[in-house]
Design an enzyme around this catalytic site. Structure first.
Site, PDB file in Angstrom:
ATOM      1  N   ASN A  40      -1.881  -3.066 -12.213  1.00 23.69           N
ATOM      2  CA  ASN A  40      -0.711  -3.910 -12.511  1.00 23.69           C
ATOM      3  C   ASN A  40      -0.720  -4.413 -13.953  1.00 23.69           C
ATOM      4  OD1 ASN A  40      -1.840  -4.926  -9.500  1.00 23.69           O
ATOM      5  ND2 ASN A  40       0.262  -4.175  -9.561  1.00 23.69           N
ATOM      6  N   HIS A  68       0.111   1.492  -7.438  1.00 24.99           N
ATOM      7  CA  HIS A  68       0.920   1.409  -8.669  1.00 24.99           C
ATOM      8  C   HIS A  68       0.438   2.356  -9.769  1.00 24.99           C
ATOM      9  CE1 HIS A  68       3.423  -1.882  -7.304  1.00 24.99           C
ATOM     10  NE2 HIS A  68       2.347  -2.558  -6.923  1.00 24.99           N
TER      11      HIS A  68
HETATM   12 FE   LIG Z   1      -2.532  -4.742  -7.420  1.00 26.84          FE
HETATM   13 FE   LIG Z   2      -1.870  -2.323  -5.032  1.00 26.04          FE
END
Ligand SMILES: [Fe+2]
Ligand SMILES: [Fe+2]
Length: 273
Positions: A40, A68
């Site tokens: 992130n 992600h």
């Molecule tokens: Fe995360």
């Molecule tokens: Fe995650």
């Protein structure tokens, strides 16, 4: 051998905390190997090649990810040429990049790092148990690897605990990521594997999972999105674990939670003085 693992970097504040504090931590604790989850790091969604470079320059040896991993499209390209960047190993065949790799630590130890993703309340991926087993049996502890670190990126604590017990005695550390909240179950399992269900994040805890709290709260109240999720910009806490590795077995001698900065209570490993 001294090992540090840090949980998901969230946004600029998390990045800056890592870049500013990691060199000092490596120095102070004479760390041999550092793994950080960076999924992130770029505005809360994915990671760019420039951030990968900044985090590696700060002293990280490996950057792991999770769901992600490819939010920043450029990751589809640099994942192929950046051996210190890992995405979950149980992605379908043909996904760019790699989910496991063998590295050499500052003390010369060979460290296998495996990044895998859970399947409970997550995308339907290949079986993470089988995928991790394949990597660990191809590079066993005490043979081809002197230490083995598993970043298990998952939602459900049941799945995380199960993977911990499944691997107990065969790897150095099983640590969960993804939920961004550090759990208080840090310990060495009976077989000698260090374990914590979730490492927590490197981000601002005056937030909802590292994001500015207003929009998530509104969405719970009304179910109508009225803005974008933005990383919260307050002071970040570095969250993770410190592991003292037994150099003869590669298993964990001791493990401690770590929390530095921001609004969480500070926690430092006591066994390194
Ligand atoms: Fe995360
Ligand atoms: Fe995650």
């Amino acid at each position: 051998m001294r090992l540090l693992f840090l949980g998901d970097i969230v946004g600029r504040t998390g990045r800056n905390a890592v870049i500013e504090r990691l060199p000092g931590l490596i120095d102070r604790y004479k760390l041999d190997f550092v793994v950080i989850n960076g999924e992130n790091a770029a505005g809360g969604f994915g990671i760019t090649e420039e951030i990968v470079r900044d985090v590696l320059d700060a002293g990280a040896d490996v950057i792991t990810t999770g769901n992600h991993a490819f939010d920043q499209r450029e990751a589809l390209v640099f994942a192929e040429r950046q051996p210190q960047f890992l995405r979950p190993v149980n992605y379908p065949l043909g996904t760019p990049g790699r989910g496991a790799n063998l590295f050499v630590a500052r003390n010369g130890a060979r460290v296998l790092v495996v990044n895998a993703m859970g399947r409970i309340y997550m995308d339907a991926l290949d079986d993470p148990f089988a995928a991790i087993d394949r990597e660990v049996s191809a590079c066993p502890l005490g043979e081809q690897a002197d230490a083995i670190v598993i970043d298990f990126h998952a939602e459900a604590t049941s799945e995380k605990q199960a993977i911990g017990h499944h691997l107990d005695g065969r790897v150095t550390l099983v640590v969960g990521t993804h939920t961004h909240v550090p759990t208080s179950d840090c310990r060495v399992l009976p077989g000698g594997t260090a374990y914590q269900s979730d490492a927590g994040m490197c981000g601002d805890y005056d937030s909802v999972l590292g994001m500015e709290k207003e929009e998530p709260v509104r969405r719970f109240l009304t179910k109508v999105p009225s803005g974008r999720f933005q990383p919260s910009g307050g002071p970040a806490t570095l969250c993770g674990l410190a592991v003292e590795v037994d150099d003869t077995t590669g298993l964990a001698r001791a493990v401690s939670p770590l929390a530095i900065g921001g609004v969480l209570e500070e926690r430092l490993p006591t066994f390194w003085g």
